[in-house]
Design an enzyme around this catalytic site. Structure first.
Site, PDB file in Angstrom:
ATOM      1  N   ALA A 171       1.075  -0.340   0.397  1.00  0.00           N
ATOM      2  CA  ALA A 171       0.361  -0.204   0.248  1.00  0.00           C
ATOM      3  C   ALA A 171       0.763   1.528   0.258  1.00  0.00           C
ATOM      4  O   ALA A 171       1.898   1.259  -0.257  1.00  0.00           O
ATOM      5  CB  ALA A 171      -0.987   0.145   1.229  1.00  0.00           C
ATOM      6  N   GLY A 194       0.625  -4.937   0.765  1.00  0.00           N
ATOM      7  CA  GLY A 194      -1.108  -5.005  -0.134  1.00  0.00           C
ATOM      8  C   GLY A 194      -0.406  -5.445  -1.552  1.00  0.00           C
ATOM      9  O   GLY A 194      -1.452  -6.321  -2.079  1.00  0.00           O
ATOM     10  N   GLU A 222      -0.983  -9.309  -1.405  1.00  0.00           N
ATOM     11  CA  GLU A 222      -2.443  -9.118  -1.805  1.00  0.00           C
ATOM     12  C   GLU A 222      -2.752  -8.874  -2.544  1.00  0.00           C
ATOM     13  O   GLU A 222      -3.707  -9.851  -2.728  1.00  0.00           O
ATOM     14  CB  GLU A 222      -2.988  -8.106   0.182  1.00  0.00           C
ATOM     15  CG  GLU A 222      -2.666  -8.546   1.395  1.00  0.00           C
ATOM     16  CD  GLU A 222      -3.040  -7.422   2.687  1.00  0.00           C
ATOM     17  OE1 GLU A 222      -2.702  -6.129   2.391  1.00  0.00           O
ATOM     18  OE2 GLU A 222      -3.754  -7.823   3.380  1.00  0.00           O
ATOM     19  N   GLU A 265       3.390  -5.496   7.494  1.00  0.00           N
ATOM     20  CA  GLU A 265       2.573  -4.219   8.019  1.00  0.00           C
ATOM     21  C   GLU A 265       3.096  -4.588   9.721  1.00  0.00           C
ATOM     22  O   GLU A 265       2.574  -2.834   9.985  1.00  0.00           O
ATOM     23  CB  GLU A 265       1.288  -5.119   7.689  1.00  0.00           C
ATOM     24  CG  GLU A 265       0.894  -4.368   6.391  1.00  0.00           C
ATOM     25  CD  GLU A 265       1.058  -5.896   5.320  1.00  0.00           C
ATOM     26  OE1 GLU A 265       1.564  -7.122   5.408  1.00  0.00           O
ATOM     27  OE2 GLU A 265      -0.077  -5.964   4.279  1.00  0.00           O
TER      28      GLU A 265
HETATM   29  C1  3H9 Z   1      -0.042  -2.089   3.480  1.00  0.00           C
HETATM   30  O1  3H9 Z   1       0.968  -3.046   1.950  1.00  0.00           O
HETATM   31  C2  3H9 Z   1      -0.871  -2.577   3.601  1.00  0.00           C
HETATM   32  C3  3H9 Z   1      -1.953  -2.770   2.931  1.00  0.00           C
HETATM   33  O2  3H9 Z   1      -1.766  -4.635   4.062  1.00  0.00           O
HETATM   34  C4  3H9 Z   1      -3.112  -3.183   3.808  1.00  0.00           C
HETATM   35  C5  3H9 Z   1      -4.326  -1.433   3.041  1.00  0.00           C
HETATM   36  C6  3H9 Z   1      -5.776  -1.183   2.979  1.00  0.00           C
HETATM   37  N1  3H9 Z   1       4.772   3.210   0.263  1.00  0.00           N
HETATM   38  O3  3H9 Z   1      13.032   1.729   0.304  1.00  0.00           O
HETATM   39  P1  3H9 Z   1      14.014   1.798  -0.734  1.00  0.00           P
HETATM   40  C7  3H9 Z   1       9.586   4.415  -0.642  1.00  0.00           C
HETATM   41  S1  3H9 Z   1       1.576  -1.567   4.395  1.00  0.00           S
HETATM   42  C8  3H9 Z   1       5.341   4.303  -0.534  1.00  0.00           C
HETATM   43  O4  3H9 Z   1      14.700   3.241  -0.923  1.00  0.00           O
HETATM   44  P2  3H9 Z   1      14.862  -0.417  -1.865  1.00  0.00           P
HETATM   45  C9  3H9 Z   1      10.723   5.212  -0.099  1.00  0.00           C
HETATM   46  O5  3H9 Z   1       9.490   5.843   0.613  1.00  0.00           O
HETATM   47  C10 3H9 Z   1       2.827  -1.778   3.313  1.00  0.00           C
HETATM   48  N2  3H9 Z   1       6.591   4.567  -0.536  1.00  0.00           N
HETATM   49  O6  3H9 Z   1      13.739   1.002  -2.062  1.00  0.00           O
HETATM   50  C11 3H9 Z   1      11.307   5.563  -0.836  1.00  0.00           C
HETATM   51  O7  3H9 Z   1      11.097   6.637  -1.308  1.00  0.00           O
HETATM   52  P3  3H9 Z   1      12.675   7.890  -1.359  1.00  0.00           P
HETATM   53  C12 3H9 Z   1       3.568  -2.592   3.333  1.00  0.00           C
HETATM   54  C13 3H9 Z   1       7.273   3.396  -0.531  1.00  0.00           C
HETATM   55  O8  3H9 Z   1      14.451  -0.531  -3.234  1.00  0.00           O
HETATM   56  C14 3H9 Z   1      11.169   4.154  -2.228  1.00  0.00           C
HETATM   57  O9  3H9 Z   1      10.141   4.017  -1.534  1.00  0.00           O
HETATM   58  N3  3H9 Z   1       5.154  -2.908   2.829  1.00  0.00           N
HETATM   59  C15 3H9 Z   1       7.289   2.067  -0.241  1.00  0.00           C
HETATM   60  O10 3H9 Z   1      15.391  -0.558  -1.349  1.00  0.00           O
HETATM   61  C16 3H9 Z   1      12.504   3.680  -1.889  1.00  0.00           C
HETATM   62  O11 3H9 Z   1      12.652   3.002  -1.141  1.00  0.00           O
HETATM   63  C17 3H9 Z   1       5.707  -2.541   3.095  1.00  0.00           C
HETATM   64  O12 3H9 Z   1       6.219  -2.528   4.352  1.00  0.00           O
HETATM   65  C18 3H9 Z   1       5.492   2.512   0.184  1.00  0.00           C
HETATM   66  N4  3H9 Z   1       5.250   0.828   0.531  1.00  0.00           N
HETATM   67  O13 3H9 Z   1      13.448  -0.483  -0.873  1.00  0.00           O
HETATM   68  C19 3H9 Z   1       7.404  -2.481   2.515  1.00  0.00           C
HETATM   69  N5  3H9 Z   1       7.646   1.383  -0.439  1.00  0.00           N
HETATM   70  O14 3H9 Z   1      12.803   7.367  -2.647  1.00  0.00           O
HETATM   71  C20 3H9 Z   1       8.192  -1.188   2.121  1.00  0.00           C
HETATM   72  C21 3H9 Z   1       8.291   2.530  -0.516  1.00  0.00           C
HETATM   73  O15 3H9 Z   1      11.536   9.129  -1.454  1.00  0.00           O
HETATM   74  N6  3H9 Z   1       8.421  -0.887   1.669  1.00  0.00           N
HETATM   75  N7  3H9 Z   1       8.620   3.626  -0.475  1.00  0.00           N
HETATM   76  O16 3H9 Z   1      13.133   8.315  -0.511  1.00  0.00           O
HETATM   77  C22 3H9 Z   1      10.491  -1.641   1.571  1.00  0.00           C
HETATM   78  O17 3H9 Z   1      10.604  -2.542   2.114  1.00  0.00           O
HETATM   79  C23 3H9 Z   1      11.480  -1.333   0.778  1.00  0.00           C
HETATM   80  O18 3H9 Z   1      11.111  -0.203   0.043  1.00  0.00           O
HETATM   81  C24 3H9 Z   1      11.343  -2.027  -0.690  1.00  0.00           C
HETATM   82  C25 3H9 Z   1      12.367  -2.059  -1.892  1.00  0.00           C
HETATM   83  C26 3H9 Z   1      11.938  -3.737  -0.306  1.00  0.00           C
HETATM   84  C27 3H9 Z   1      10.097  -2.107  -1.550  1.00  0.00           C
END
Ligand code: 3H9
Length: 706
Positions: A68, A107, A110, A130
């Site tokens: 998400a 998400g 999901e 999450e």
């Molecule tokens: C969820 O999904 C809730 C649902 O169950 C229900 C909903 C109803 N959103 O980490 P990076 C940005 S909760 C917005 O350096 P990498 C991050 O801030 C979510 N922005 O890259 C950064 O921005 P900036 C569950 C996001 O390649 C840029 O993307 N998901 C999100 O080292 C690059 O990020 C998670 O918890 C996001 N979801 O790693 C996963 N994710 O360049 C969270 C990242 O401006 N994300 N950004 O600083 C991660 O674990 C890592 O970002 C990922 C990529 C592995 C995806």
């Protein structure tokens, strides 16, 4: 490309009967409102268009879907909601396949679970993380994952938040297969055509039988509940996760989804979610120091470490673990042998725990060399000194570095508080001198303060950030002052704790209150762990320059005079019977505290735990504000990250400055002014705090200004 495809982050293209739906929303294909709309529209089209036989969902760029859009949390929800999008996908009358590469998290997974068939390619990272954001999977993950892979495996995945690879996902049944070519699109298309050729039916996860063994499922849920209650230390979302999975077992699918939604909204509203999401963004934001944007880092392929004590050895291990060759310098053979032994001890402990083989250790130690001559580090790209904390000793080391190191080598000091400008001024190449302040044990602790002296060149700062990444550290940019960010703030709140101890709170009550706030240890336990002699030596050094009018609590000195330095001597503030690592309260310490109160003429009074925390945190926040005010920290979030990664600050509170915002700065300032009535010299409101309160602003408002 037509106008419609240019606008939307979801592109749908019909290829040979297959509607290929590509999510293209950089940087991580997060499921923002436009993506949710695009996905729903694509599924509508698939159902409406008779030429579509099946749907394939893929991600553009490096990931399938990162989850998400975290930036939307706490804002007004915009339809369609993700659970509805997932339901729409699952309801599609034609087979929907998800082909996963890179991250399919939260998400993102999901969405894949709502598809009818799934494959992942090598290198994929699947997970429901999450919980790390104070949430639970809120788009059907708690209902579909247990139906697909069983309650035990689903609970493990959701409660740990861990990422798993394609092969493990296949073994668990989370995906049907691992793609053969490694290209998600090609593997996905091939899979869809196979399914069509076999006339494979629409197969909905809501109907999967993973919870069919009700007894086993119930047992798994109860076991998870018991463990979680023990382990989750005041965290809100983990027990809600167990409740949601229980709903999957006990309720019909649609009711379970509704229950999940309610629990998810409770998590969204919790302050813990706000703290954890702040931590998520803050730890990414700290990487963007100004120099990293303007300058190119120098290459680091070899490391010199001067000093083989605890710190030097820890730094050497951190560099060795990053695959770098390390040359250690010591003053004589015996010291060098001790330095090597310190390094080996770390690896031997890993062998004992079964985390490393003797062969792997030998391979790592092959990259370690030692010498008693500085000439051995003439070639290194970065030299880090970790010798005795004394300016003259450090300057002597830097004179040697200046003499032997090649032009362009980064010359770093690991000092905890000395004046790095003075060290830089003592060499002919001050632009190459920087502080790299590691925390003990240096191979494990994540924080690395990058201390930036006045004359250092921008590319050396950028190099330090790049080096931190190689070492898997979290770098925080700090300016030069006594103690930089972390230790400077620490000195102040420790003093506040000393004052409270002399005023009537026992060290054990203070430690307990601080632990209950969420720190792993209280301040007096930390002193016992680190060794009381270290602080004692520093106090003696500073005695001559201490403000004679400032309050000085002598209790710790009384313990040190008895040789009670903490764990290593079997007693400190606590008693450690027979080398035990956790101590018990010591009546003799209580008697010493009592005697010191009398000597100081203090009439002891009671403290509530709440008052202890108010004072402890007010001291931390106020000095944190000073550090930002003086530009030692770039922004409040840099203070937060330093405390999350170097001082055990509870992550769900986001860091001291985020915590201050959540309490309200006016309230914190009012507390400080109240405490100042007793001790105006110690409790001086930071000008930044006063200014923010006057303007009705908060620390968050400064986080994006720098
Ligand atoms: C969820 O999904 C809730 C649902 O169950 C229900 C909903 C109803 N959103 O980490 P990076 C940005 S909760 C917005 O350096 P990498 C991050 O801030 C979510 N922005 O890259 C950064 O921005 P900036 C569950 C996001 O390649 C840029 O993307 N998901 C999100 O080292 C690059 O990020 C998670 O918890 C996001 N979801 O790693 C996963 N994710 O360049 C969270 C990242 O401006 N994300 N950004 O600083 C991660 O674990 C890592 O970002 C990922 C990529 C592995 C995806």
């Amino acid at each position: 490309m037509n106008a419609q495809t240019a606008d939307t982050p979801v592109k749908a293209e019909l290829r040979d009967g297959v509607l290929v739906v590509t999510i293209d929303n950089p940087p991580v294909n997060a499921l923002g409102v436009d993506v949710r709309r695009g996905l729903s529209a694509a599924i509508e089209r698939a159902d409406d268009d008779s030429s579509v036989q099946a749907v394939l969902i893929v991600g553009a760029g490096r990931n399938f879907i990162g989850g998400a859009d975290i930036r939307e949390f706490g804002k007004l929800p915009m339809p369609p909601a993700l659970p509805d999008v997932c339901n729409r996908i699952e309801a599609c009358a034609k087979p929907v396949v998800a082909a996963i590469h890179g991250a399919a998290l939260g998400g993102g997974l999901e969405v894949a679970l709502a598809a009818h068939y799934r494959l992942a390619v090598a290198g994929a990272k699947l997970g429901l993380p999450e919980v790390t954001l104070g949430l639970l999977p809120g788009a059907g993950g708690t209902q579909r994952a247990p139906r697909l892979i069983g309650a035990a495996a689903a609970l493990d995945l959701i409660l740990s938040g861990r990422h798993i690879g394609a092969e493990e996902a296949r073994q668990l049944g989370l995906v049907d297969r691992v793609g053969a070519s490694g290209d998600a699109l090609a593997d996905g298309i091939a899979h869809v055509h196979e399914l069509l050729a076999a006339r494979a039916p629409v197969r909905r996860t809501r109907d999967a039988a993973g919870l069919a063994d009700r007894r086993a499922s119930r047992a798994a849920i109860e076991a998870a509940r018991e463990q979680t209650a023990k382990k989750s230390r005041g965290l809100f979302s983990p027990l809600k996760i167990v409740d949601a999975v229980q709903a999957a077992l006990e309720l019909p699918f649609d009711d379970g989804l509704r229950h999940e939604r309610q629990l998810f909204l409770q998590c969204i509203d919790s302050p813990q979610r706000a703290g954890l999401v702040h931590a998520f963004f803050a730890e990414r934001e700290v990487l963007k120091a100004p120099e990293t944007r303007t300058a190119k880092p120098r290459a680091i392929a070899s490391v010199g470490v001067i000093g083989g004590g605890t710190m030097g050895a820890g730094i050497a291990v951190a560099a060795l673990d990053a695959g770098l060759p390390v040359t250690m310098i010591e003053r004589d053979d015996a010291s060098l042998a001790r330095g090597r032994a310190h390094v080996e001890k770390v690896y031997d402990a890993q062998i004992v725990k079964g985390r490393m083989t003797p062969e792997a250790k030998a391979a790592v130690m092959n990259r370690w060399t030692g010498s008693t001559s500085y000439d051995a580090i003439a070639h290194v790209d970065v030299a880090i000194e970790a010798v005795f904390e004394d300016l003259d000793v450090k300057k002597a080391v830097f004179a040697e570095l200046d003499r032997v190191c090649k032009p362009g080598a980064v010359l770093a000091t690991n000092t905890s508080y000395l004046d790095i400008d003075a060290i830089a001024a003592s060499v002919a190449r001050p632009a190459d001198v920087i502080g790299l302040h590691f925390f003990s044990p240096a191979n494990l602790m994540k924080l690395l303060e990058v201390v930036v002296p006045a004359k250092v060149s921008a590319d050396v700062v950028a190099t330090a950030f790049d080096f931190a990444k190689k070492l898997r550290k979290v770098p925080v940019r700090a300016g030069v002052c006594d103690g930089f960010i972390g230790n400077r703030v620490l000195a102040v709140y420790r003093t506040a704790a000393d004052h409270m101890m002399e005023d009537g709170a026992s060290p054990y009550q203070i430690d307990r209150a601080v632990r209950e706030f969420g720190f792993p240890m209280g301040p007096f336990q930390v002193i016992d762990l680190a060794g009381g002699d270290i602080g004692w030596a520093a106090r003696k050094r500073r005695a001559a320059t201490r403000d004679p009018a400032a309050r000085y609590v002598q209790i710790a000195d009384r313990l040190c005079e008895r040789g009670w330095f903490g764990q290593k001597t079997g007693r400190g503030f606590y008693l450690y019977a027979d080398g035990a690592r956790s101590g018990t309260p010591d009546p003799e310490v209580e008697a010493i505290v009592e005697a010191e109160r009398e000597r100081a003429g203090v009439a002891p009074r009671e403290f509530t735990d709440d008052e202890i925390i108010r004072r402890y945190m007010a001291a931390m926040i106020n000095e944190g504000a000073n550090v930002v005010h003086e530009g030692i920290a770039l922004r409040p979030l840099d203070v937060d990250v330093a405390f999350l990664y170097g001082y055990g600050f509870p992550r769900h509170r986001g860091g001291p400055m985020k915590y201050a915002d959540s309490v309200g700065l006016a309230k914190v300032l009012a507390d400080i002014r109240e405490f100042a009535k007793e001790d105006p010299r110690f409790w001086r409101p930071s000008p930044l705090l006063v200014d923010l309160v006057e303007r009705g602003a908060d620390f968050a408002s400064l986080n994006h200004a720098a």
